[in-house]
Design an enzyme around this catalytic site. Sequence first.
Site, PDB file in Angstrom:
ATOM      1  N   TRP A 168      39.845  37.305  47.718  1.00  0.00           N
ATOM      2  CA  TRP A 168      40.877  36.822  46.792  1.00  0.00           C
ATOM      3  C   TRP A 168      42.062  36.235  47.541  1.00  0.00           C
ATOM      4  CZ3 TRP A 168      39.327  35.534  42.322  1.00  0.00           C
ATOM      5  CH2 TRP A 168      38.263  36.218  41.724  1.00  0.00           C
ATOM      6  N   ASP A 175      49.541  39.818  45.315  1.00  0.00           N
ATOM      7  CA  ASP A 175      48.543  39.853  44.241  1.00  0.00           C
ATOM      8  C   ASP A 175      48.118  41.310  44.071  1.00  0.00           C
ATOM      9  OD1 ASP A 175      46.346  39.749  42.593  1.00  0.00           O
ATOM     10  OD2 ASP A 175      45.206  38.335  43.823  1.00  0.00           O
ATOM     11  N   LYS A 191      42.163  44.846  34.570  1.00  0.00           N
ATOM     12  CA  LYS A 191      41.598  45.981  35.310  1.00  0.00           C
ATOM     13  C   LYS A 191      42.298  47.278  34.891  1.00  0.00           C
ATOM     14  CE  LYS A 191      40.745  42.445  38.534  1.00  0.00           C
ATOM     15  NZ  LYS A 191      39.362  42.180  38.389  1.00  0.00           N
TER      16      LYS A 191
HETATM   17  N1  PMP Z   1      43.015  38.488  42.403  1.00  0.00           N
HETATM   18  C1  PMP Z   1      42.276  39.613  42.436  1.00  0.00           C
HETATM   19  C2  PMP Z   1      42.623  40.672  43.434  1.00  0.00           C
HETATM   20  C3  PMP Z   1      41.226  39.780  41.545  1.00  0.00           C
HETATM   21  O1  PMP Z   1      40.480  40.889  41.574  1.00  0.00           O
HETATM   22  C4  PMP Z   1      40.936  38.757  40.591  1.00  0.00           C
HETATM   23  C5  PMP Z   1      39.846  38.898  39.558  1.00  0.00           C
HETATM   24  N2  PMP Z   1      38.820  39.717  39.835  1.00  0.00           N
HETATM   25  C6  PMP Z   1      41.727  37.608  40.615  1.00  0.00           C
HETATM   26  C7  PMP Z   1      42.747  37.514  41.513  1.00  0.00           C
HETATM   27  C8  PMP Z   1      41.460  36.475  39.655  1.00  0.00           C
HETATM   28  O2  PMP Z   1      41.837  36.854  38.388  1.00  0.00           O
HETATM   29  P1  PMP Z   1      41.597  35.948  37.101  1.00  0.00           P
HETATM   30  O3  PMP Z   1      40.140  35.927  36.861  1.00  0.00           O
HETATM   31  O4  PMP Z   1      42.384  36.667  36.057  1.00  0.00           O
HETATM   32  O5  PMP Z   1      42.144  34.603  37.385  1.00  0.00           O
END
Ligand code: PMP
Length: 375
Positions: free
Chosen positions: A102, A187, A211
Site C-alpha cells: 500500500w 495511512d 476495516k
Molecule cells: N491503504 C491500506 C493500508 C489498505 O489496506 C487499503 C485497502 N485494503 C487501501 C489503502 C485502499 O483503500 P480503498 O480501497 O478504500 O481505496
Amino acid sequence: MNRAINFNAGPAALPLPALERAAHELVDFAGTGMSVMEHSHRGKDYEKVHNEALALVRELLAIPDSHTVLFLQGGASQQFAMVPMNLLARGRSADYVLTGAWGEKAFAEAQTVAALVGGSVRVAASTGEGDGKEKAYRRVPRAGEVKVDPYAAYVHLTSNETIHGVEFGVTPEGAFPDAGKIPIVCDMSSDFLWRKFDVARFGLAYAGAQKNVGPSGIVVVIARKDLIAAAPAGIPKIFQYKTHADNNSLYNTPPTFSVYMVRNVLDWLKSQGGLAWMEAENRKKAERLYGAIDAHADFFRCPVEKASRSVMNVVFRLPSEALEERFVAEAKKQNMIGLKGHRSVGGIRVSTYNAVSLAWIDTLVAFMNEFVRTA
Ligand code: PMP
C-alpha cells in the site's frame, strides 16, 4: 441466525450490536418515519448523527484542537493523490517510507501528482526485499534507518500494511520514526482506532472505514489545521481538505448511511470501554494467534519479524500451497471465512479487526492446533 466467523481483510466484520441497531431503525429512523438514508443531509436529524460520529472520533482519540476531523469519499486510494495535491507545492519534495504494497501505491500516485505540480517525491526508506516487481516486506525500518530530508514537505508512512502484515509501533523496537519537525502523514486504513496514538505527532492521518470503523464509502481524515490551510492554490475545490474542513464535511452530499454506521460502530466501541479496552483485547487476540503459530514453528511460518508483526493482519504460511488450500477449505466448513492471503502474496491472512472477538480467535486457534495434528 448463523453469523459467519469473519476474518475478511476489508470490508470486514462489523460489531453485531452496531448492525442490529441499524436493522432496528432501518425503515424508521428516530421516529421520523423514514430511514436515515432518505433524510436530507442538510436536515437536523441527519446532522445530529453526522456530528455525533465526528465527535466520537475526537473523543476516542482525544484529538487536540490543532487538528480537524473530516469524513471524505473516494477511499484511501483517493488520499494517495489528495495528500500530495494539498501538501506538495511546486519545487518541494516529499519523503515516503515503504513497508509494503500500500505504501508502494501511495508513492506511485504521489509521483504522478509531483510531475503535475512540479514537485518531487523520494523513498526515504524501504524494507522491500528482492528485485522483482513484487517485493517481500518483513519488517518496519529499524531506529535510525529512515533518513528524513530536513526540507521535506512531509514524510508518508503506512502504519499497518494490510497485505504483508507489517505494522509500526506494536513494540517499542518498531516505533514510528522520529521525523523531527517534518509533518508525518500516515495511512492508517487497516489499524485505525484499535489503540490510542498521539495525534499531535501527525500532520495528517487517514483511514478507509471498511476495516475497523464502519462500511466502505467513507474515509476518516485527521489533519493539522495549519497544514491544510497552507495548501497550494489551483487545486479543484472538491480535492482541497480546506473545503471540507470549512464545511464540517458537508460541502457536498456525504455518504450518509456510511456515516451513520460509523456512528453506530464508534458508539459501540465507546460503550465497551473505548480504546484502552480495545487495545487490551486486540493484543490478547494477537498473542494467542502468534502463540499458536510459534508453538508449531515446524508447520506454520510467519514471514514477519517479531517486532513488526501486525496486530490487525496476521499472515503465515503452511508447508505447501496444497495444505494452505485445505486449511482455508476446512475452516470454511467450520464457518470461518476470509482466511486466504492476498492474491499477490498467497498464504493465510487472519484479519483481527475490532469486531473480531476473542472467542472467534479461540475457535480458530483450536482449529489450527487440530489441523497440525491431523495434517
Ligand atoms: N491503504 C491500506 C493500508 C489498505 O489496506 C487499503 C485497502 N485494503 C487501501 C489503502 C485502499 O483503500 P480503498 O480501497 O478504500 O481505496
